[in-house]
Design an enzyme around this catalytic site. Structure first.
Site, short mmCIF file in Angstrom:
data_model
loop_
_atom_site.label_atom_id
_atom_site.label_comp_id
_atom_site.label_asym_id
_atom_site.label_seq_id
_atom_site.Cartn_x
_atom_site.Cartn_y
_atom_site.Cartn_z
N HIS A 185 0.85 -1.22 0.00
CA HIS A 185 0.00 0.00 0.00
C HIS A 185 0.87 1.25 0.00
O HIS A 185 0.99 1.89 1.05
CB HIS A 185 -0.92 -0.01 1.21
CG HIS A 185 -2.09 0.90 1.11
ND1 HIS A 185 -2.05 2.23 1.47
CD2 HIS A 185 -3.35 0.69 0.70
CE1 HIS A 185 -3.24 2.78 1.30
NE2 HIS A 185 -4.05 1.86 0.83
N PHE A 186 1.42 1.69 -0.91
CA PHE A 186 1.66 1.14 -2.25
C PHE A 186 3.16 1.11 -2.41
O PHE A 186 3.82 2.06 -1.99
CB PHE A 186 1.02 2.03 -3.31
CG PHE A 186 -0.47 2.23 -3.11
CD1 PHE A 186 -1.36 1.24 -3.52
CD2 PHE A 186 -0.96 3.35 -2.48
CE1 PHE A 186 -2.73 1.42 -3.34
CE2 PHE A 186 -2.33 3.53 -2.29
CZ PHE A 186 -3.21 2.56 -2.71
#
Length: 144
Positions: A51-52
């Site tokens: 994420h991410f």
């Protein structure tokens, strides 16, 4: 509120959470129904793997979880609640205002505003560098 320095060892005495899900590093202020705590956000957080990877951002729901844990520290550090658990029962009016990224220090503030039996309602907000990152109303149930 009373300025304090409750470290992670003492936090773990109150909360059942452990790595990678313990999201409160230190408590800096505490009162009967109010708490201010800190979460230091680092690139080593497991959630940043997905994420991410190219643009790491702390998931908003984990900011709310950190706020819930801060409120849990306050509730579970009371002598009458020793050995009990606090269950996150809901969140309302949640707003995310600022992305939280590695290197940020989240300041977590929670204030209990209503209690009825084992149910409590908390107004909570998280800030970074004095700017609002997230806020919402959390509902808890004290159990076990």
């Amino acid at each position: 509120m009373t300025e304090v320095n409750i470290n992670v060892t003492e936090i773990m005495e109150a909360l059942p959470h452990r790595y990678p899900f313990l999201l409160v590093d230190r408590v800096i202020d505490i009162a009967e129904d109010e708490i201010t705590a800190i979460k230091n956000v680092t690139i080593n957080e497991e959630f940043f793997q997905g994420h991410f990877p190219q643009y790491p951002v702390m998931p908003g729901v984990l900011i709310m979880e950190a706020l819930a844990q801060a409120a849990g520290v306050l509730e579970l550090s009371k002598p009458e609640n020793k050995g009990k658990l606090v269950f996150y029962a809901g969140m309302d009016n949640v707003k995310y205002k600022k992305q939280v990224t590695p290197g940020d220090q989240l300041v977590l503030h929670a204030k209990f505003i209503k209690r009825r039996g084992p149910i409590a309602v908390v107004e909570a907000e998280a800030t970074v560098d004095g700017k609002l990152a997230a806020k919402g109303t959390l509902t808890f149930a004290l159990g076990r």
